[in-house]
Design an enzyme around this catalytic site. Structure first.
Site, short mmCIF file in Angstrom:
data_model
loop_
_atom_site.label_atom_id
_atom_site.label_comp_id
_atom_site.label_asym_id
_atom_site.label_seq_id
_atom_site.Cartn_x
_atom_site.Cartn_y
_atom_site.Cartn_z
N LYS A 74 -22.29 74.21 41.68
CA LYS A 74 -22.77 74.68 40.38
C LYS A 74 -24.36 73.70 39.90
O LYS A 74 -24.49 72.76 40.78
CB LYS A 74 -21.81 74.38 39.27
C1 LIG Z 1 -17.66 82.78 37.19
C2 LIG Z 1 -16.92 81.33 37.44
N1 LIG Z 1 -16.00 81.09 36.54
C3 LIG Z 1 -15.29 80.17 36.72
C4 LIG Z 1 -15.31 79.34 37.64
C5 LIG Z 1 -14.41 78.26 37.64
O1 LIG Z 1 -15.02 77.07 37.82
P1 LIG Z 1 -13.99 75.65 38.31
O2 LIG Z 1 -14.27 75.82 39.89
O3 LIG Z 1 -14.81 74.49 37.84
O4 LIG Z 1 -12.61 75.65 37.88
C6 LIG Z 1 -16.24 79.65 38.54
C7 LIG Z 1 -16.31 78.67 39.86
O5 LIG Z 1 -16.26 78.34 40.87
C8 LIG Z 1 -16.84 80.80 38.73
O6 LIG Z 1 -17.89 80.96 39.55
#
Ligand SMILES: Cc1ncc(COP(=O)(O)O)c(C=O)c1O
Length: 386
Positions: A184
């Site tokens: 990210k």
């Molecule tokens: C659009 C979207 N929402 C939510 C997430 C979830 O984030 P995390 O991996 O920090 O739980 C991601 C990630 O990878 C994502 O691309």
């Protein structure tokens, strides 16, 4: 051909983060403590949000946000089909139903006219996902939400920093959820942040992020703390560690520089492909400041003799490792089998999925890497054009 493989992503973590982590470990305070508090304050300041709550993933952030707006058994929540698993799975955590919505053909963001069609008497919330870091049409979404009394929980996993009509993402909807997963815009390895202007939501999310306990548990272990606590609700264990926050504080300082590099590389790509009718470059709305988390090209398959998947394989043979964002949710077995979704129910997302490739876009790559990707894409197009 490149001599070495170019990975799809490499995080930019330097000596500042290493020093900060070592100091934190030496301090003896490893779990949520002073580093988390600083990270939350700095994050809130950076986007002008009233409250920021650090958690251990973007998924946890979304779960806490839906809990705070009181999503429950039998409710429906509108989710774009063009997203990652997390956006919809959190709706299931609360025994509600994710109702998928098609996307716009240009930005791949949730399509407001499709939102209106998907609303029923059971709809309680919308989760706009700012695809690739480009903000959704928030004014229209907020207007629809206002008319139908829906809460707006933004999935800003791809965002930092982004603005919609001059306002920072994170200060627009009811609650906004960020991710600090390793790929990210800024990372803590794993982690997330929730922002809101609403004190009630902030209090609830903070409490539920740590077992539904009545006070900040880390205060219990300080000199001014008390041993006493009360469980007010069965909560979750979603707190961020001080070790992760120590990385986050340093990453946040670099956030603007990272963004400027990604923006420069995105411009280089768009220039590099501008004369290729076989390749459509990302569309950027005039109303937004794009975070440039992803750079997604669309292939015109009518003009090529190969499929998108074959294109990706050819890139890989040339040492260029790309990705696809996303396989829309309605094409996955769980959503097909549980809700009977078919590819033709979401024609735009289905069509886009078949022709997109996400190219590399991160500050750790060099301009030469960007030029390698451009050259290789151009070479494959030249070789396989009809
Ligand atoms: C659009 C979207 N929402 C939510 C997430 C979830 O984030 P995390 O991996 O920090 O739980 C991601 C990630 O990878 C994502 O691309």
């Amino acid at each position: 051909m490149r001599a070495t493989f170019l990975p799809f992503h490499v995080p930019d973590v330097g000596d500042e983060e290493i020093r900060s982590v070592v100091e934190t470990i030496r301090s003896g305070w490893l779990t949520s403590g002073p580093q988390v508090k600083t990270f939350e304050e700095e994050f809130a300041k950076s986007i002008g949000a009233r409250y920021a709550i650090a958690v251990n993933s973007g998924t946890a952030a979304l779960h806490l946000a839906l809990d705070a707006v009181e999503i429950k058994d039998g409710d429906e929540v509108l989710v774009p089909t063009m997203t990652f698993a997390a956006t919809a799975e959190v709706v299931h955590y609360l025994k509600a139903r994710p109702v998928l919505v098609d996307c716009r053909a240009d930005t791949f963001n949730i399509a407001p006219d499709q939102i209106e069609k998907a609303i029923t008497p059971k709809t309680r919330a919308i989760i706009p996902v700012h695809f690739g870091g480009q903000p959704c049409e928030m004014d229209r979404i907020l207007e629809i939400a206002g008319t139908h009394h829906l809460k707006v929980v933004e999935d800003a996993a791809h965002v930092l920093p982004a603005r919609y009509r001059g306002k920072f993402v994170g200060t627009i909807g009811d609650i906004t959820c960020f991710s600090f997963y390793v790929t990210k815009p800024i990372t803590t390895g794993e982690g997330g942040m929730i922002s809101t202007e609403n004190e009630g939501y902030a209090d609830r999310m903070r409490m539920m992020s740590l077992h539904g306990i009545s006070r900040d548990p880390w205060r219990r272990h300080t000199a001014e703390g008390s041993w006493y606590y009360e469980i007010l609700h069965p909560g979750y264990k979603y707190n961020l560690t001080d070790i992760a926050a120590a990385i986050g504080i340093q990453q946040l300082k670099k956030c603007d520089r990272f963004w400027q590099v990604r923006q420069r590389y995105a411009n280089l790509y768009s220039l590099g492909f501008r004369d290729l009718p076989e390749v459509t470059v990302p569309h950027v709305s005039e109303e937004v400041q794009h975070s440039w988390h992803l750079y997604v090209i669309q292939l015109d398959l009518q003009r090529l003799r190969i499929t998108r998947s074959e294109f990706i394989e050819l890139l890989k043979k040339e040492n260029i490792g790309t990705s696809v964002h996303f396989i829309p949710l309605h094409l996955h077995p769980f959503y097909r089998q549980t809700y009977g979704y078919r590819p033709e129910d979401f024609p735009t997302a289905t069509r886009i999925f078949e022709r997109t490739i996400s190219l590399h876009l991160y500050p750790k790559m060099t301009e030469t890497d960007v030029r390698d990707v451009i050259e290789t894409v151009r070479r494959i197009v030249a070789q396989y054009r009809r």
